[in-house]
Design a protein around this motif. Structure first.
Motif, mmCIF file in Angstrom:
data_model
loop_
_atom_site.group_PDB
_atom_site.id
_atom_site.type_symbol
_atom_site.label_atom_id
_atom_site.label_comp_id
_atom_site.label_asym_id
_atom_site.label_seq_id
_atom_site.Cartn_x
_atom_site.Cartn_y
_atom_site.Cartn_z
ATOM 1 N N GLU A 1 -19.141 -19.335 108.422
ATOM 2 C CA GLU A 1 -19.439 -18.128 107.643
ATOM 3 C C GLU A 1 -18.200 -17.230 107.577
ATOM 4 O O GLU A 1 -17.546 -16.975 108.582
ATOM 5 N N ILE A 2 -17.864 -16.810 106.354
ATOM 6 C CA ILE A 2 -16.823 -15.794 106.203
ATOM 7 C C ILE A 2 -17.468 -14.626 105.471
ATOM 8 O O ILE A 2 -18.537 -14.781 104.888
ATOM 9 N N GLY B 1 -19.134 -15.295 101.989
ATOM 10 C CA GLY B 1 -19.237 -16.693 101.608
ATOM 11 C C GLY B 1 -19.129 -17.628 102.790
ATOM 12 O O GLY B 1 -19.426 -17.261 103.917
ATOM 13 N N LYS B 2 -18.727 -18.862 102.489
ATOM 14 C CA LYS B 2 -18.578 -19.824 103.576
ATOM 15 C C LYS B 2 -17.432 -20.783 103.280
ATOM 16 O O LYS B 2 -17.046 -20.968 102.117
ATOM 17 N N GLU B 3 -16.916 -21.366 104.347
ATOM 18 C CA GLU B 3 -15.883 -22.390 104.227
ATOM 19 C C GLU B 3 -16.452 -23.703 104.755
ATOM 20 O O GLU B 3 -17.197 -23.698 105.733
ATOM 21 N N ASN C 1 -15.178 -11.647 110.942
ATOM 22 C CA ASN C 1 -15.152 -13.046 111.356
ATOM 23 C C ASN C 1 -13.717 -13.531 111.511
ATOM 24 O O ASN C 1 -13.401 -14.294 112.428
ATOM 25 N N GLN D 1 -13.039 -26.540 101.537
ATOM 26 C CA GLN D 1 -13.630 -25.908 100.376
ATOM 27 C C GLN D 1 -14.070 -24.502 100.768
ATOM 28 O O GLN D 1 -14.495 -24.289 101.911
ATOM 29 N N ILE E 1 -16.614 -21.437 99.470
ATOM 30 C CA ILE E 1 -17.683 -21.152 98.505
ATOM 31 C C ILE E 1 -18.084 -19.685 98.664
ATOM 32 O O ILE E 1 -18.539 -19.280 99.736
ATOM 33 N N MET E 2 -17.889 -18.897 97.633
ATOM 34 C CA MET E 2 -18.269 -17.493 97.732
ATOM 35 C C MET E 2 -19.649 -17.292 97.113
ATOM 36 O O MET E 2 -20.015 -17.965 96.153
ATOM 37 N N GLN E 3 -20.420 -16.364 97.699
ATOM 38 C CA GLN E 3 -21.754 -16.105 97.154
ATOM 39 C C GLN E 3 -21.689 -15.044 96.072
ATOM 40 O O GLN E 3 -20.809 -14.214 96.055
#
Ligand code: FAD
Ligand code: FAD
Lengths: 246, 325
Positions: A157-158, A161-163, B98, B191, B193-195
């Motif tokens: 989790e960033i 979003g996520k990686e 994070n 990869q 991925i943005m929300q």
């Protein structure tokens, strides 16, 4: 594959926080301690992966004094194979990380899982320290963990979003939802947990680098100002003119 | 010996939390009688970095290596360690994000530094004793922590420090290279991925949040939450049961086992105010609660409240915001 799952012993989430009169220590009187909720994801996922691989072991590790053993047994009841307790008060995160790193190294563990953060001290730091002490990658916080051979695919989790990250064993990951549905102990688990090995070892490493001088409770709110539902729009004016937040 | 500030950038802009971190760092520098240097990570523009002068930063180090655009734990850690070495920094300040937590924890071991996360106030440096205040017990307490290491790393909690804005001051931007090699990018993401964010506002960075609980009855009613959020320029959030049943995505779940937010304004709609929910929101500056039950525990933690039906109250609030102009 050998999994090491680190669990922290923390006050139940409903605990009203209070301190000793000198404000130097958390007042444990009457407090129920539980396995840190995030660590339950780490534990359950390790057990699931072991089952999927059809072999291997899951060891739980806690740095704590003897009063943490009921929760270590609970982890064994959920499905871990054996446990290690480092017999020491967890003085600070670096101290804890040194214990975990030492055991991970000596035991040759492939995957070291922990929770995202402890709900008592909210350090969010042990994972990186352990990774750095061992010179291996850390993925934190992880929302998904799959293994194929020695390669793990994780969702990290960033903010916003996520990686998708791929790492090879050995590695450290700190876990959070929605990684899995944490398991609860069943009757058979509770029975077998009693006889599973729980090894107690003495601490190693350097002195802690931080120390809590005093604790305090956050300032109290002044009390709520109620606005009648018919005049709901009035609230918006107060937020602009009185609270000055919009 | 300057204070080193880690500035996170995204899409060319410096993140709001990093403006706070920069302001924090420059005030620490003042306390210690030195200057503050920033090291920038992520995608930045020189103009935006120079503007960090407004937050009291003297110099900004920037490595334009394109692979640093996305977060890579190994590479970021090495870059910041190299910057700390060059600047002979005894204090490093970063965001309690994070990225900040992942990098700060590794750096603390590499540089043999004392690390304090979740920091909420400027430090005190009395008689050689360096003390910071940090949040603990998921927002239910505060702790004063003494950092005994010669080097210190502080991760500052979002929205706990007011960003400085000294108009017209600029920082000097210098290119910097940590001689990164392929090995430093071994843990690069495959990869990213943005929300989709409601109204383009990122929840962890938001200074206004509109949040819904089980009292909203179902996902089909979330337009009421979204309309108010859009009118206010706020992010949307939810309680845990709401994301557990997939009315809303998991990343919107706030609380003890979700994300912690500390916006200036938190509006809770149809949320009872369970202790685990409060833990994630109780450091918000102003809390507004809308609940039909006058006995809902959330009112005890609120600054403003409306006892009423969300389906009646929310449209009225949205309308009132629009009328403000
Ligand atoms: C009353 C009280 C007093 C404390 N005093 C101090 C103090 O003076 N200074 C200080 O720095 N800290 C102090 N702590 C924090 C305590 O030592 C923490 O266990 C330790 O710092 C690690 O927690 P963290 O929040 O930093 O870990 P995090 O980085 O948030 O934890 C991440 C994960 O690491 C693992 N983990 C954490 N702790 C343990 C553990 N003990 N055993 C096994 N795995 C673990 C878990 O999987 C956890 O989910 C205190 C805690 C309490 C409750
Ligand atoms: C270990 C653990 C961790 C947890 N972590 C979290 C966490 O991180 N975050 C979290 O949120 N929860 C968490 N919980 C769950 C928490 O205990 C509560 O169950 C949860 O917060 C309740 O969500 P809610 O307020 O949406 O629902 P409810 O408690 O069901 O409350 C709904 C509220 O809506 C009101 N309402 C109903 N209809 C209307 C209407 N038409 N108009 C206005 N008001 C209305 C009701 O009066 C009620 O107060 C955790 C629980 C545990 C055990």
């Amino acid at each position: 594959m050998k999994f090491l799952v680190c669990i922290s012993n923390v006050p139940d989430t409903t605990t009203k926080i209070a301190f000793t009169p000198d404000n130097k220590e958390f007042n444990k009187a009457g407090v129920q301690f539980v396995i840190n909720p995030w660590d339950e994801y780490a534990l359950t996922r390790a057990i699931e992966l072991k089952e999927a691989q059809g072999g291997g072991t899951v060891t739980v590790l806690n740095v704590g004094e003897a009063d943490t053993e009921p929760n270590i047994r609970k982890a064994l009841a959920i499905g871990a194979d054996d446990a290690i307790r480092v017999n020491a008060y967890p003085k600070d995160a670096f101290f804890v990380a040194q214990q975990i790193a030492s055991i991970a190294k000596d035991g040759g563990y492939d995957v070291i899982l922990m929770g995202k953060e402890s709900i008592d001290y909210n350090g969010f730091q042990v994972h990186g320290m352990v990774g750095e002490l061992l010179g291996i990658p850390t993925v934190a916080p992880a929302m998904k963990l799959d293994m194929s051979g020695n390669t793990a695919t994780l969702e990290r989790e960033i903010e916003g979003g996520k990686e998708i990250v791929e790492v090879n064993t050995p590695f450290v990951a700190s876990c959070q939802q929605p990684m899995c549905e944490p398991r609860i102990p069943n009757m058979r688990g509770i029975m077998t947990a009693r006889t599973k090995p729980l090894k107690v070892v003495e601490p190693v490493g350097d002195a802690p680098r931080t120390e809590v001088a005093t604790y305090a409770l956050p300032p109290k709110k002044e009390g709520v100002k109620l606005i009648p539902a018919e005049n709901a729009g009035e609230l918006i004016k107060l937020l602009r003119n009185e609270a000055k937040v919009i | 010996m300057s204070v080193l500030v880690v500035v996170e950038c995204d899409g060319g802009e410096v993140k709001k939390s990093s403006l706070e971190v920069a302001s924090y760092g420059s005030q620490v520098a003042q306390l210690l009688g030195t200057t503050a240097t920033a090291v920038a990570v992520g995608e930045a523009t020189e103009a935006n970095l120079a503007q960090l002068g407004e937050q009291g930063i003297t110099k900004v180090l920037y490595d334009a290596e394109p692979r640093l655009k996305d977060f890579v734990n190994g590479a970021y850690t090495k870059l910041i360690a190299a910057a700390a070495q060059q600047e002979d920094s005894k204090v490093i300040v970063l965001a309690n994000s994070n990225i900040g937590a992942a990098v700060g924890s590794r750096l603390s071991v590499r540089l043999q530094a004392s690390l304090a996360t979740n920091v909420v106030e400027l430090p005190k440096n009395d008689g050689g004793q360096f003390t910071v205040k940090r949040g603990a017990f998921s927002g239910k307490a505060l702790a004063d922590v003494v950092l005994s290491g010669e080097r210190k790393i502080l991760a500052v909690k979002k929205n706990s420090i007011e960003a400085l804005h000294e108009a017209g001051k600029t920082a000097q931007v210098e290119s910097f290279s940590a001689q990164l090699t392929d090995a430093d990018f071994a843990d690069a993401p495959k990869q990213v991925i943005m929300q989709e964010q409601t109204g383009g506002v990122l929840l962890p960075e938001a200074d206004k949040v509109v949040s819904g609980g089980r009292g909203m009855k179902g996902p089909e009613n979330w337009n009421l939450i979204e309309d108010l959020a859009k009118a206010l320029g706020a992010a949307t959030a939810c309680s845990k049961p709401v994301s557990d049943v997939d009315w809303r995505p998991h990343h919107e779940h706030v609380g003890q086992t979700g994300i912690t937010v500390s916006p200036n304004l938190y509006i809770a709609c149809g949320i009872s105010g369970a202790i685990q929910h409060l833990a994630g929101v109780n450091s918000s500056k102003v809390i507004v609660v809308i609940n039909k039950d006058p006995e809902a525990p959330f009112f005890k933690a609120a600054d403003y409240g409306i006892v009423g039906d969300v389906f009646d109250v929310l449209p009225k609030l949205t309308q009132a915001v629009k009328e403000l102009g």
